[in-house]
Design a protein around this motif. Sequence first.
Motif, mmCIF file in Angstrom:
data_model
loop_
_atom_site.group_PDB
_atom_site.id
_atom_site.type_symbol
_atom_site.label_atom_id
_atom_site.label_comp_id
_atom_site.label_asym_id
_atom_site.label_seq_id
_atom_site.Cartn_x
_atom_site.Cartn_y
_atom_site.Cartn_z
ATOM 1 N N HIS A 56 1.041 -1.208 -0.014
ATOM 2 C CA HIS A 56 -0.110 0.070 -0.048
ATOM 3 C C HIS A 56 0.801 1.134 -0.212
ATOM 4 O O HIS A 56 0.404 2.357 -0.647
ATOM 5 N N ILE A 57 1.949 1.150 0.696
ATOM 6 C CA ILE A 57 2.735 2.316 1.030
ATOM 7 C C ILE A 57 3.547 2.616 -0.592
ATOM 8 O O ILE A 57 3.454 3.734 -1.009
ATOM 9 N N LEU A 58 3.955 1.629 -1.000
ATOM 10 C CA LEU A 58 4.761 1.685 -2.570
ATOM 11 C C LEU A 58 3.471 2.238 -3.596
ATOM 12 O O LEU A 58 4.065 2.928 -4.242
ATOM 13 N N GLU A 59 2.361 1.854 -3.542
ATOM 14 C CA GLU A 59 1.260 2.156 -4.447
ATOM 15 C C GLU A 59 1.170 3.545 -4.268
ATOM 16 O O GLU A 59 0.751 4.619 -5.071
ATOM 17 N N PHE A 60 1.003 4.236 -2.849
ATOM 18 C CA PHE A 60 0.742 5.465 -2.477
ATOM 19 C C PHE A 60 1.871 6.447 -3.172
ATOM 20 O O PHE A 60 1.801 7.474 -3.688
ATOM 21 N N ILE A 61 3.191 6.040 -3.054
ATOM 22 C CA ILE A 61 4.457 6.769 -3.488
ATOM 23 C C ILE A 61 4.284 6.792 -4.910
ATOM 24 O O ILE A 61 4.669 7.755 -5.593
ATOM 25 N N LEU A 62 3.970 5.710 -5.720
ATOM 26 C CA LEU A 62 3.933 5.953 -7.138
ATOM 27 C C LEU A 62 2.590 6.565 -7.545
ATOM 28 O O LEU A 62 2.706 7.566 -8.514
ATOM 29 N N HIS A 63 1.807 6.711 -6.840
ATOM 30 C CA HIS A 63 0.597 7.691 -6.936
ATOM 31 C C HIS A 63 1.037 9.070 -7.015
ATOM 32 O O HIS A 63 0.616 9.974 -7.754
ATOM 33 N N GLU A 64 1.735 9.312 -5.806
ATOM 34 C CA GLU A 64 2.461 10.850 -5.944
ATOM 35 C C GLU A 64 3.325 11.183 -6.975
ATOM 36 O O GLU A 64 3.373 12.201 -7.098
ATOM 37 N N ILE A 65 4.180 10.175 -7.374
ATOM 38 C CA ILE A 65 5.049 10.299 -8.475
ATOM 39 C C ILE A 65 4.109 10.726 -9.831
ATOM 40 O O ILE A 65 4.475 11.634 -10.196
ATOM 41 N N LYS A 66 3.167 9.956 -9.900
ATOM 42 C CA LYS A 66 2.160 10.360 -10.987
ATOM 43 C C LYS A 66 1.569 11.558 -11.052
ATOM 44 O O LYS A 66 1.465 12.379 -11.974
ATOM 45 N N HIS A 67 1.131 12.233 -9.671
ATOM 46 C CA HIS A 67 0.517 13.563 -9.978
ATOM 47 C C HIS A 67 1.981 14.567 -9.633
ATOM 48 O O HIS A 67 1.472 15.689 -9.052
ATOM 49 N N ASP A 68 3.170 14.201 -9.600
ATOM 50 C CA ASP A 68 4.318 15.299 -9.528
ATOM 51 C C ASP A 68 4.540 15.992 -8.328
ATOM 52 O O ASP A 68 4.815 16.877 -8.049
ATOM 53 N N ARG A 69 3.932 14.930 -7.173
ATOM 54 C CA ARG A 69 4.100 15.616 -5.791
ATOM 55 C C ARG A 69 5.473 15.016 -5.376
ATOM 56 O O ARG A 69 5.990 15.264 -4.484
ATOM 57 N N ILE A 70 6.075 13.857 -5.883
ATOM 58 C CA ILE A 70 7.190 13.273 -5.421
ATOM 59 C C ILE A 70 8.233 13.298 -6.907
ATOM 60 O O ILE A 70 7.345 12.820 -8.035
ATOM 61 N N PRO A 71 9.538 13.545 -7.053
ATOM 62 C CA PRO A 71 10.020 13.585 -8.271
ATOM 63 C C PRO A 71 10.129 12.065 -8.661
ATOM 64 O O PRO A 71 10.014 10.929 -7.949
ATOM 65 N N LYS A 72 10.441 11.643 -10.057
ATOM 66 C CA LYS A 72 10.555 10.581 -10.468
ATOM 67 C C LYS A 72 11.708 9.722 -10.145
ATOM 68 O O LYS A 72 11.711 8.415 -9.929
ATOM 69 N N SER A 73 12.711 10.532 -9.997
ATOM 70 C CA SER A 73 14.027 10.038 -9.172
ATOM 71 C C SER A 73 13.983 9.547 -7.616
ATOM 72 O O SER A 73 14.628 9.112 -6.940
ATOM 73 N N LEU A 74 12.717 9.819 -7.142
ATOM 74 C CA LEU A 74 12.247 9.393 -5.671
ATOM 75 C C LEU A 74 13.008 10.417 -4.764
ATOM 76 O O LEU A 74 13.933 11.166 -5.069
#
Length: 213
Positions: A56-74
């Motif tokens: 669930h945590i990883l899916e949330f992080i990927l969701h945030e990346i998709k919406h440009d709230r976390i950079p793709k490089s993490l």
Amino acid sequence: MINSHCLFIAKQNLFTGTPYVRVNPEKIKGIVLTNEYDSSPGFKKPDEASFKIANHILEFILHEIKHDRIPKSLLPFQSGVGNVANAVLACIARDNRFKAIEMYTEVIQDSIFDLLDSDKLRFASTTALTFSPEGQKRFHEQLHDLKSKFILRPMEISNNPEVIRRIGLITMNTALEADIYGNVNSTHVLGSSMMNGIGGSGDFTRNAVRIFF
């Protein structure tokens, strides 16, 4: 904790540091050579529930990346002591959607070996290495190869609120209790007994970019 001769393991071309500990010789009363490992019972391996939470945590992080709230490089990860944080790192090691991560944390556990084996750990900054007896043995046997992946910093730096805020971290720490208002107890059992400590909740959580309990 790891033995003092491993206290500073620095990647010279990336970070300021030395491959040894600076000590005032006048403070040394004696040197004891030993092959004994530090006393660490290790931690239980993540169970099925821990892996479900981790996914669930990883899916949330990927969701945030998709919406440009976390950079793709993490962002660098901070991982507290516990099964869920261990499970998250193990899941990252197995998930092809995550290519590589960095860690900026206070404590590193055996789950770091999953990232090393999958070649997904760029670098890890920490204060303590709390490996199981098996992890300690592997670390010492592979120290020459692993020293380019780790740097150990004093807690005054690793847990510094300004540094944590400036770097921007994804933090994962263990919760004992939580209420509907978002208050979390991650330190005390029955109000008096200390569980692990207050490092993660007191320093990292208050200053991170994305926070998980």
